[in-house]
Design an enzyme around this catalytic site. Structure first.
Site, PDB file in Angstrom:
ATOM      1  N   HIS A 124      15.554  36.718  43.582  1.00 16.14           N
ATOM      2  CA  HIS A 124      15.196  35.674  44.964  1.00 16.14           C
ATOM      3  C   HIS A 124      16.322  34.841  45.098  1.00 16.14           C
ATOM      4  CE1 HIS A 124      13.043  32.784  47.485  1.00 16.14           C
ATOM      5  NE2 HIS A 124      12.090  34.108  47.769  1.00 16.14           N
ATOM      6  N   ASP A 201      12.047  32.543  36.570  1.00 15.85           N
ATOM      7  CA  ASP A 201      11.422  32.238  37.750  1.00 15.85           C
ATOM      8  C   ASP A 201      10.065  32.732  37.737  1.00 15.85           C
ATOM      9  OD1 ASP A 201      10.578  32.423  40.330  1.00 15.85           O
ATOM     10  OD2 ASP A 201      12.528  33.212  41.404  1.00 15.85           O
ATOM     11  N   GLN A 204       6.272  34.547  40.729  1.00 16.16           N
ATOM     12  CA  GLN A 204       5.501  35.759  41.154  1.00 16.16           C
ATOM     13  C   GLN A 204       4.585  36.223  39.881  1.00 16.16           C
ATOM     14  OE1 GLN A 204       4.778  37.155  44.042  1.00 16.16           O
ATOM     15  NE2 GLN A 204       6.480  36.347  45.052  1.00 16.16           N
ATOM     16  N   LYS A 227       1.668  29.917  45.485  1.00 18.60           N
ATOM     17  CA  LYS A 227       1.337  31.430  44.978  1.00 18.60           C
ATOM     18  C   LYS A 227       0.339  31.595  43.904  1.00 18.60           C
ATOM     19  CE  LYS A 227       6.316  32.162  46.105  1.00 18.60           C
ATOM     20  NZ  LYS A 227       6.513  33.139  47.237  1.00 18.60           N
ATOM     21  N   CYS A 365      13.736  37.605  50.842  1.00 15.48           N
ATOM     22  CA  CYS A 365      14.659  36.733  50.534  1.00 15.48           C
ATOM     23  C   CYS A 365      15.609  37.573  49.120  1.00 15.48           C
ATOM     24  CB  CYS A 365      14.165  35.445  49.850  1.00 15.48           C
ATOM     25  SG  CYS A 365      13.377  34.636  51.293  1.00 15.48           S
TER      26      CYS A 365
HETATM   27  N1  PMP Z   1      11.264  33.139  43.396  1.00 12.27           N
HETATM   28  C1  PMP Z   1      10.665  34.254  43.708  1.00 12.27           C
HETATM   29  C2  PMP Z   1      10.433  35.469  42.824  1.00 12.27           C
HETATM   30  C3  PMP Z   1       9.863  34.114  44.817  1.00 12.27           C
HETATM   31  O1  PMP Z   1       8.800  35.286  45.142  1.00 12.27           O
HETATM   32  C4  PMP Z   1      10.000  32.784  45.632  1.00 12.27           C
HETATM   33  C5  PMP Z   1       9.027  32.966  46.812  1.00 12.27           C
HETATM   34  N2  PMP Z   1       9.105  33.979  47.688  1.00 12.27           N
HETATM   35  C6  PMP Z   1      10.531  31.939  45.321  1.00 12.27           C
HETATM   36  C7  PMP Z   1      11.381  32.062  43.993  1.00 12.27           C
HETATM   37  C8  PMP Z   1      10.479  30.815  45.897  1.00 12.27           C
HETATM   38  O2  PMP Z   1       9.472  30.027  45.850  1.00 12.27           O
HETATM   39  P1  PMP Z   1       9.099  28.867  46.628  1.00 12.27           P
HETATM   40  O3  PMP Z   1       9.501  29.221  48.108  1.00 12.27           O
HETATM   41  O4  PMP Z   1       7.611  28.418  46.604  1.00 12.27           O
HETATM   42  O5  PMP Z   1       9.871  27.435  46.236  1.00 12.27           O
END
Ligand code: PMP
Length: 412
Positions: A124, A201, A204, A227, A365
């Site tokens: 991401h 990270d 998910q 999430k 993203c």
């Molecule tokens: N890493 C992953 C794999 C994600 O799916 C996301 C959210 N789409 C993020 C990081 C970022 O999370 P946040 O926007 O809650 O900081």
């Protein structure tokens, strides 16, 4: 299907009772954010009605009470991740801020020119851009481990890219754009063998499977409460105590100091050193309620339920003409990313919306990953604990309607 233990939690989520565009809401955008159970909504309301005060500073009863709730939230996160001690949990605004904290604090003090950071091709943007910024600041190099056609990390490549200059490996536990569950314990073991630190990270992962940072043996683990059926604007960083205790502060202000004079300041112990300013106290209370919610259901049961939905949806989608799944690993969370021949993902998303089916369309993203697969984006259905077999049926029916509109459906 009846042999599979399935969950029935729809009634816990008030928003699922509201129609969208006159249709039953089929919410499949859980990769972006999840809906909140009443217990989370009520916990935040109750906090403001009964417990609100600033923390770590009042001599009065209410301040102590709010502090207790806040620290109880830290203990709950420790349990969720099975961290060894609660001082290893730092509250952040979410995954993004947790990764930026590591890059700014640990990264700037530990890295120098020529050091290497390894990430994977499925990260991401929030696990790419902070490392690019860190490399600009320190002269370190960012290297990217390629992804296979089925959407897995090329482990042989990873092994050959690791060397004594590798200082950090940063990898998603579960890919938001593919659903792939990465072998994070194996990756950590390989990285540690060359002396590199490991950041996972977990954005998910935490809502969909049991996570044990001691079993993975990683150094850093980041996630967001939103999430995980909790509020937005709150999340946490796990950092191994030995590393965290020597990390310099990154944001200065109240609540992170020991003493301040105009000649200089001394800093608080961890984790307070990394929590400058008044934090999102109500958010911590909401996150605590969210963790209790999933713990009561049991993350194993949640994982089994979502696996059932994944298998069902995968089989039914495969029958649609022109359907191409992006991410076909055998190790997958309940995320289906796909492109349908002749229909742009955004058009698909718009047509599904008219049927009450909420999905995500776009690059998720993860623009470099889309480039890897030669597509501008995908349509993504990401399942959560409240989704049902009826939701899968609704998704497939809506996809058929879209194909009919575009004249790309089955003939005859
Ligand atoms: N890493 C992953 C794999 C994600 O799916 C996301 C959210 N789409 C993020 C990081 C970022 O999370 P946040 O926007 O809650 O900081």
């Amino acid at each position: 299907a009846s042999a599979v233990a399935t969950l029935d939690c729809v009634a816990d989520f008030p928003i699922l009772a509201r129609p969208v565009k006159g249709k039953r809401l089929v919410y499949l955008d859980n990769g972006a954010t999840t809906q909140k159970p009443s217990s989370v909504i009520e916990a935040e309301t109750r906090y403001y009605e009964q417990s609100n005060a600033n923390i770590h500073r009042g001599v009065h009863w209410l301040s102590q009470h709010a502090t207790d709730l806040y620290e109880q939230g830290r203990e709950r996160v420790r349990q969720l991740l099975n961290a060894a001690r609660s001082e290893e949990i730092v509250f952040t605004r979410g995954t993004t801020e947790a990764i930026n904290l590591v890059a700014s604090s640990w990264g700037r003090s530990a890295l120098k020119t020529g050091d290497e950071i390894l990430i994977t091709g499925m990260e991401h943007h929030s696990n790419i851009v902070p490392w690019q910024m860190l490399c600009e600041q320190t002269g370190a190099l960012l290297k990217v481990v390629p992804v296979t056609d089925s959407g897995e990390v090329e482990l042989d490549q990873f092994r050959s890219m690791l060397n004594e200059r590798t200082r950090l490996v940063a990898v998603a536990h579960v890919s938001n754009a593919l659903g792939t569950v990465n072998p994070v314990a194996e990756i950590t073991q390989l990285a540690h063998a060359v002396g590199a630190k490991v950041l996972i990270d977990g954005a998910q992962a935490v809502a969909h499977q049991v996570v044990d940072v001691q079993a993975i043996d990683c150094d850093f683990y980041a996630f967001s409460a939103h999430k995980l059926y909790g509020p937005t604007g709150i999340g946490a960083l796990y950092a191994r105590y030995d590393i965290l205790k020597d990390m310099p502060p990154w944001q200065g202000g109240g609540d992170m100091i020991y003493t301040v004079s105009f000649e200089g300041s001394t800093y608080a112990d961890v984790p307070q050193r990394f929590e400058a300013g008044t934090p999102n106290i109500a958010g911590v209370v909401g996150m605590d309620a969210a963790i209790q919610y999933v713990q009561q259901l049991g993350l194993e049961r949640i994982a089994a339920h979502e696996q059932f939905l994944l298998d069902l949806a995968t089989a039914q989608l495969a029958e649609l003409p022109g359907m191409r799944l992006i991410g076909t690993s055998a190790h997958k969370a309940a995320i289906l990313s796909f492109v349908v021949e002749g229909i742009h993902p955004h058009d698909l998303g718009t047509i599904l919306d008219t049927e009450g089916v909420a999905i995500r369309a776009g690059h998720h993203c993860a623009m470099p990953l889309m480039t890897r697969f030669g597509i501008p984006g995908t349509a993504r259905a990401a399942f959560a604990l409240y989704n049902t077999a009826d939701d899968v049926t609704a998704l497939v029916a809506a996809l058929k309607i879209a194909q009919k509109m575009f004249g790309t459906g089955p003939r005859g």
